[in-house]
Motif scaffolding. Structure first.
Motif, short mmCIF file in Angstrom:
data_model
loop_
_atom_site.label_atom_id
_atom_site.label_comp_id
_atom_site.label_asym_id
_atom_site.label_seq_id
_atom_site.Cartn_x
_atom_site.Cartn_y
_atom_site.Cartn_z
N LYS A 132 0.83 -1.20 0.00
CA LYS A 132 0.00 0.00 0.00
C LYS A 132 0.87 1.25 0.00
O LYS A 132 1.79 1.38 0.79
N GLY A 133 0.56 2.16 -0.93
CA GLY A 133 1.30 3.41 -1.02
C GLY A 133 2.57 3.33 -1.85
O GLY A 133 3.31 4.31 -1.94
N GLU A 135 5.20 3.58 -4.70
CA GLU A 135 5.31 4.59 -5.75
C GLU A 135 6.61 4.41 -6.53
O GLU A 135 7.55 3.75 -6.09
N SER A 164 6.21 11.82 -8.19
CA SER A 164 5.90 10.48 -7.71
C SER A 164 4.63 9.96 -8.38
O SER A 164 3.66 10.71 -8.54
N THR A 166 1.85 6.74 -8.17
CA THR A 166 1.36 5.52 -7.52
C THR A 166 1.24 4.43 -8.57
O THR A 166 0.81 4.68 -9.70
N LYS A 168 0.43 0.03 -9.50
CA LYS A 168 -0.26 -1.20 -9.13
C LYS A 168 0.34 -2.36 -9.93
O LYS A 168 1.03 -2.14 -10.94
#
Length: 325
Positions: A132-133, A135, A164, A166, A168
């Motif tokens: 989670k988080g 980057e 930055s 994010t 996935k």
């Protein structure tokens, strides 16, 4: 002396690299024989002093350089051998960042040749796992030029000007030389790059390395390498099963994704180079004429250019497919 007329799918022993920012995911998820703080698994490498060793078949224990010297275009393809001779042109890695990597930039071929008699470093990232988080740092968060950059550098404000993003699982990025970048904490990825180990660090989060010393920064060297224009790194690609899906192409390599839900036959005759498969999920048996090899999640295999066709025997597996255009 070992002799074999037809090459076969080749696996190599991973070269594991301990890093101050490394973690444990290469062991936990990919079962690499690693300890804490292992940041990189070099899957196939022709980098000097880091030459991969064959882990399977009749050539077990021989090196990638030995293969090139003995099999030349049969291993890599006629054009590739003509261009690179006995230098393997690509480096394949898995990277686990439990902390932020240094902020860095790589030179292009011309600058790397001039300064280091080396290739430059174009690279591609495919995100395998993200906490989670998690980057990436890619370029700058504002319009930038050399003067503004130097002002931020002199005031120790480099983190304030970095962009930055994010990420996935499944995101992909191509990083051209000159792109300021870093892998953020909690990101596990696959990396394909030119054969080069030249990195200019511009910021390292004011932390010591594994020996307790501050790592060297390359402020002056980096200045001539940085491209201050916004990078166009993020790749967009479709989704399909049982057929290659194109992710991205550079001057140095093509990357596809192959998701299989059944056995699949791959005709390689239209590819003029070797082909590498990095297994992202699941497992498969790869069959060629007279030879078979198992490949599972976290493993990488090289299919020599001499091989015209392979068969994947599986009901669930996914791969990055890489070759030279």
């Amino acid at each position: 002396m070992i002799t074999i007329s037809t090459l076969y799918p080749l696996k190599f022993y991973p070269i594991l690299k301990e890093k101050v920012w490394g973690g444990t995911k290469l062991y936990e998820l990919f079962h690499k024989n690693s300890k804490d703080n292992v940041g990189e698994s070099w899957e196939i490498s022709g980098v000097e002093n880091n030459i991969s060793e064959i882990a399977n078949g009749p050539f077990k224990g021989k090196t990638l350089n030995w293969l090139l010297e003995n099999y030349k275009e049969k291993l890599v393809g006629e054009k590739v051998y003509s261009d690179f001779e006995n230098q393997f042109p690509l480096l394949f890695k898995f990277i686990d960042a439990s902390e932020n990597l240094s902020v860095q930039v790589h030179p292009d071929d011309a600058l790397a040749k001039q300064r280091h008699n080396s290739f430059g470093k174009t690279e591609m990232w495919y995100i395998l796992n993200v906490e989670k988080g998690g980057e990436l740092i890619l370029g700058f968060n504002q319009k930038m030029d050399k003067q503004k950059y130097l002002k931020s550098l002199s005031e120790n404000k480099i983190p304030e000007i970095l962009n930055s993003e994010t990420v996935k699982k499944g995101d992909a990025f191509i990083l051209n030389p000159g792109t300021v970048h870093a892998i953020g904490a909690g990101v596990l990825l696959a990396e394909i790059q030119q054969t080069s180990d030249i990195t200019y660090r511009i910021y390292d989060w004011d932390r010591p390395d594994t020996n307790g010393q501050m790592r060297q920064l390359h402020t002056d060297l980096a200045l001539d390498a940085i491209n201050f224009n916004p990078p166009k790194s993020r790749m967009t690609y479709g989704q399909a099963k049982n057929t290659p899906v194109h992710i991205g192409t550079t001057d140095f390599f093509v990357v596809n994704k192959l998701v299989l839900s059944k056995s699949y036959r791959k005709d390689l005759k239209s590819i003029a180079s070797f082909t590498v498969y990095m297994c992202l999920e699941g497992s498969t048996i790869i069959e060629t004429d007279g030879y078979s090899e198992k490949l599972k999640k976290g493993e990488t295999i090289l299919i020599p250019a001499q091989i015209a066709e392979i068969k994947f025997i599986t009901n669930s597996a996914s791969f990055l497919e890489v070759y030279i255009p």
